[in-house]
Design a protein around this motif. Structure first.
Motif, mmCIF file in Angstrom:
data_model
loop_
_atom_site.group_PDB
_atom_site.id
_atom_site.type_symbol
_atom_site.label_atom_id
_atom_site.label_comp_id
_atom_site.label_asym_id
_atom_site.label_seq_id
_atom_site.Cartn_x
_atom_site.Cartn_y
_atom_site.Cartn_z
ATOM 1 N N GLY A 1 -6.461 30.397 14.551
ATOM 2 C CA GLY A 1 -5.356 29.585 14.051
ATOM 3 C C GLY A 1 -5.167 28.312 14.859
ATOM 4 O O GLY A 1 -5.723 28.157 15.952
ATOM 5 N N PRO A 2 -4.377 27.385 14.339
ATOM 6 C CA PRO A 2 -4.118 26.121 15.020
ATOM 7 C C PRO A 2 -3.519 26.344 16.409
ATOM 8 O O PRO A 2 -2.797 27.313 16.641
ATOM 9 C CB PRO A 2 -3.102 25.423 14.118
ATOM 10 N N ASN A 3 -3.849 25.424 17.322
ATOM 11 C CA ASN A 3 -3.277 25.381 18.666
ATOM 12 C C ASN A 3 -3.514 26.638 19.494
ATOM 13 O O ASN A 3 -2.736 26.954 20.395
ATOM 14 C CB ASN A 3 -1.773 25.065 18.595
ATOM 15 N N ALA A 4 -4.583 27.341 19.217
ATOM 16 C CA ALA A 4 -4.940 28.524 20.004
ATOM 17 C C ALA A 4 -5.689 28.084 21.262
ATOM 18 O O ALA A 4 -6.204 26.964 21.342
ATOM 19 C CB ALA A 4 -5.799 29.468 19.174
ATOM 20 N N VAL A 5 -5.748 28.987 22.238
ATOM 21 C CA VAL A 5 -6.491 28.755 23.472
ATOM 22 C C VAL A 5 -7.448 29.930 23.659
ATOM 23 O O VAL A 5 -7.021 31.084 23.670
ATOM 24 C CB VAL A 5 -5.554 28.649 24.690
ATOM 25 N N ILE A 6 -8.730 29.616 23.804
ATOM 26 C CA ILE A 6 -9.744 30.635 24.027
ATOM 27 C C ILE A 6 -10.258 30.449 25.451
ATOM 28 O O ILE A 6 -10.862 29.424 25.769
ATOM 29 C CB ILE A 6 -10.912 30.511 23.013
ATOM 30 N N GLY A 7 -10.001 31.420 26.311
ATOM 31 C CA GLY A 7 -10.344 31.312 27.726
ATOM 32 C C GLY A 7 -11.841 31.366 27.975
ATOM 33 O O GLY A 7 -12.608 31.949 27.205
ATOM 34 N N ALA A 8 -12.243 30.773 29.089
ATOM 35 C CA ALA A 8 -13.650 30.699 29.476
ATOM 36 C C ALA A 8 -14.291 32.080 29.499
ATOM 37 O O ALA A 8 -13.683 33.061 29.917
ATOM 38 C CB ALA A 8 -13.767 30.050 30.854
ATOM 39 N N GLY A 9 -15.531 32.146 29.013
ATOM 40 C CA GLY A 9 -16.308 33.378 29.053
ATOM 41 C C GLY A 9 -15.968 34.388 27.976
ATOM 42 O O GLY A 9 -16.524 35.485 27.957
ATOM 43 N N SER A 10 -15.098 34.058 27.055
ATOM 44 C CA SER A 10 -14.686 35.005 26.014
ATOM 45 C C SER A 10 -15.717 35.095 24.899
ATOM 46 O O SER A 10 -16.430 34.138 24.610
ATOM 47 C CB SER A 10 -13.344 34.572 25.402
ATOM 48 N N VAL A 11 -15.763 36.270 24.275
ATOM 49 C CA VAL A 11 -16.526 36.473 23.045
ATOM 50 C C VAL A 11 -15.490 36.788 21.978
ATOM 51 O O VAL A 11 -14.689 37.706 22.134
ATOM 52 C CB VAL A 11 -17.535 37.633 23.178
ATOM 53 N N VAL A 12 -15.479 35.975 20.901
ATOM 54 C CA VAL A 12 -14.422 36.084 19.901
ATOM 55 C C VAL A 12 -15.002 36.470 18.545
ATOM 56 O O VAL A 12 -15.930 35.827 18.062
ATOM 57 C CB VAL A 12 -13.637 34.750 19.770
ATOM 58 N N LYS A 13 -14.448 37.535 17.964
ATOM 59 C CA LYS A 13 -14.781 37.947 16.600
ATOM 60 C C LYS A 13 -13.509 38.513 15.993
ATOM 61 O O LYS A 13 -12.885 39.394 16.570
ATOM 62 C CB LYS A 13 -15.889 38.990 16.581
ATOM 63 N N GLY A 14 -13.102 37.983 14.863
ATOM 64 C CA GLY A 14 -11.879 38.451 14.223
ATOM 65 C C GLY A 14 -10.868 37.331 14.082
ATOM 66 O O GLY A 14 -11.227 36.163 14.009
ATOM 67 N N ILE A 15 -9.591 37.706 14.095
ATOM 68 C CA ILE A 15 -8.525 36.749 13.839
ATOM 69 C C ILE A 15 -7.728 36.492 15.115
ATOM 70 O O ILE A 15 -7.298 37.424 15.789
ATOM 71 C CB ILE A 15 -7.592 37.256 12.723
ATOM 72 N N VAL A 16 -7.547 35.203 15.419
ATOM 73 C CA VAL A 16 -6.675 34.765 16.519
ATOM 74 C C VAL A 16 -5.549 33.987 15.845
ATOM 75 O O VAL A 16 -5.805 32.998 15.166
ATOM 76 C CB VAL A 16 -7.434 33.877 17.531
ATOM 77 N N PRO A 17 -4.287 34.419 16.008
ATOM 78 C CA PRO A 17 -3.188 33.761 15.301
ATOM 79 C C PRO A 17 -2.890 32.363 15.832
ATOM 80 O O PRO A 17 -3.333 31.981 16.916
ATOM 81 C CB PRO A 17 -2.000 34.689 15.555
ATOM 82 N N GLU A 18 -2.107 31.631 15.066
ATOM 83 C CA GLU A 18 -1.672 30.292 15.485
ATOM 84 C C GLU A 18 -1.026 30.375 16.863
ATOM 85 O O GLU A 18 -0.186 31.244 17.122
ATOM 86 C CB GLU A 18 -0.674 29.722 14.479
ATOM 87 N N GLY A 19 -1.468 29.508 17.779
ATOM 88 C CA GLY A 19 -0.929 29.490 19.133
ATOM 89 C C GLY A 19 -1.362 30.667 19.989
ATOM 90 O O GLY A 19 -0.905 30.814 21.115
ATOM 91 N N GLY A 20 -2.253 31.500 19.464
ATOM 92 C CA GLY A 20 -2.702 32.682 20.201
ATOM 93 C C GLY A 20 -3.568 32.341 21.391
ATOM 94 O O GLY A 20 -4.112 31.245 21.493
ATOM 95 N N LYS A 21 -3.699 33.314 22.295
ATOM 96 C CA LYS A 21 -4.526 33.134 23.475
ATOM 97 C C LYS A 21 -5.509 34.298 23.592
ATOM 98 O O LYS A 21 -5.113 35.460 23.409
ATOM 99 C CB LYS A 21 -3.666 33.058 24.729
ATOM 100 N N VAL A 22 -6.749 33.974 23.905
ATOM 101 C CA VAL A 22 -7.760 35.001 24.183
ATOM 102 C C VAL A 22 -8.218 34.753 25.600
ATOM 103 O O VAL A 22 -8.734 33.683 25.919
ATOM 104 C CB VAL A 22 -8.961 34.911 23.201
ATOM 105 N N ILE A 23 -7.998 35.740 26.465
ATOM 106 C CA ILE A 23 -8.368 35.608 27.871
ATOM 107 C C ILE A 23 -9.340 36.734 28.214
ATOM 108 O O ILE A 23 -9.047 37.910 27.979
ATOM 109 C CB ILE A 23 -7.121 35.713 28.790
ATOM 110 N N GLN A 24 -10.483 36.360 28.733
ATOM 111 C CA GLN A 24 -11.495 37.332 29.138
ATOM 112 C C GLN A 24 -11.228 37.726 30.578
ATOM 113 O O GLN A 24 -11.334 36.904 31.475
ATOM 114 C CB GLN A 24 -12.901 36.697 29.009
ATOM 115 N N LYS A 25 -10.848 38.977 30.795
ATOM 116 C CA LYS A 25 -10.585 39.459 32.155
ATOM 117 C C LYS A 25 -11.902 39.853 32.806
ATOM 118 O O LYS A 25 -12.716 40.544 32.218
ATOM 119 C CB LYS A 25 -9.671 40.671 32.122
ATOM 120 N N ARG A 26 -12.036 39.448 34.033
ATOM 121 C CA ARG A 26 -13.244 39.819 34.794
ATOM 122 C C ARG A 26 -12.796 40.548 36.047
ATOM 123 O O ARG A 26 -11.841 40.163 36.692
ATOM 124 C CB ARG A 26 -14.038 38.575 35.154
#
Length: 168
Positions: A142-167
């Motif tokens: 979705g618009p204005n989302a943030v995908i963190g470094a090193g992430s693998v994304v498959k599926g739906i990320v909502p508007e303004g959502g964040k995906v953070i890959q924990k290491r």
């Protein structure tokens, strides 16, 4: 502001790609690309909005699919985008280095005779994608989302959502 020579060089480079690929490649006004690599196969198409830029190698591949990139997008070094079906990137997106966006998987079973399994990818306007991210087929961000470094994304990320890959 970048060098006027770079703007002139890009005008020529984009013009040559328009001549080579004809109606399969279109680009809006002023692009500031450094080492743009374009491949269009079969019925593929690539459409770029205006005022896009990159730093270093940018690979745009349409293997029969459609790749649409909006206006004012930035791609850092080593970004590779490959469409066999459709990839849409909205306006004002910022994409980090070594990002891979692919709308298909290899059909390793090949039980139906198709080489690839594909599904559309949509990335909303204003999205930030960090370094070394992989975005897989069937993803909708979705618009204005943030995908963190090193992430693998498959599926739906909502508007303004964040995906953070924990290491660990």
């Amino acid at each position: 502001m970048r060098s006027p020579i770079l703007y002139l060089k890009n005008f020529v480079v984009v013009g040559v790609k328009k001549i080579r690929y004809m109606s399969k490649f279109s680009a809006g006004l002023i692009q500031t690309f450094d080492k743009l690599h374009v491949e269009i196969h079969g019925n593929g198409k690539i459409k770029l909005g205006s005022f896009n830029q990159n730093r270093g190698n940018l690979y745009l591949v349409s293997d029969g699919g459609e790749l649409i990139i909006g206006n004012h997008c930035f791609f850092n070094t080593g970004t590779c985008i490959t469409a066999t079906e459709q990839i849409i990137i909205g306006d004002n997106c910022k994409i980090g280095n070594n990002v891979v966006i692919v709308d298909h998987d290899h059909n390793f079973k090949n039980d139906d005779g198709k080489e690839f399994i594909s599904s559309k990818i949509e990335i909303g306007h204003g999205t930030w994608i960090g370094a070394n991210v992989t975005i897989l087929r069937g993803t909708k961000i979705g618009p204005n989302a943030v995908i963190g470094a090193g992430s693998v994304v498959k599926g739906i990320v909502p508007e303004g959502g964040k995906v953070i890959q924990k290491r660990v």
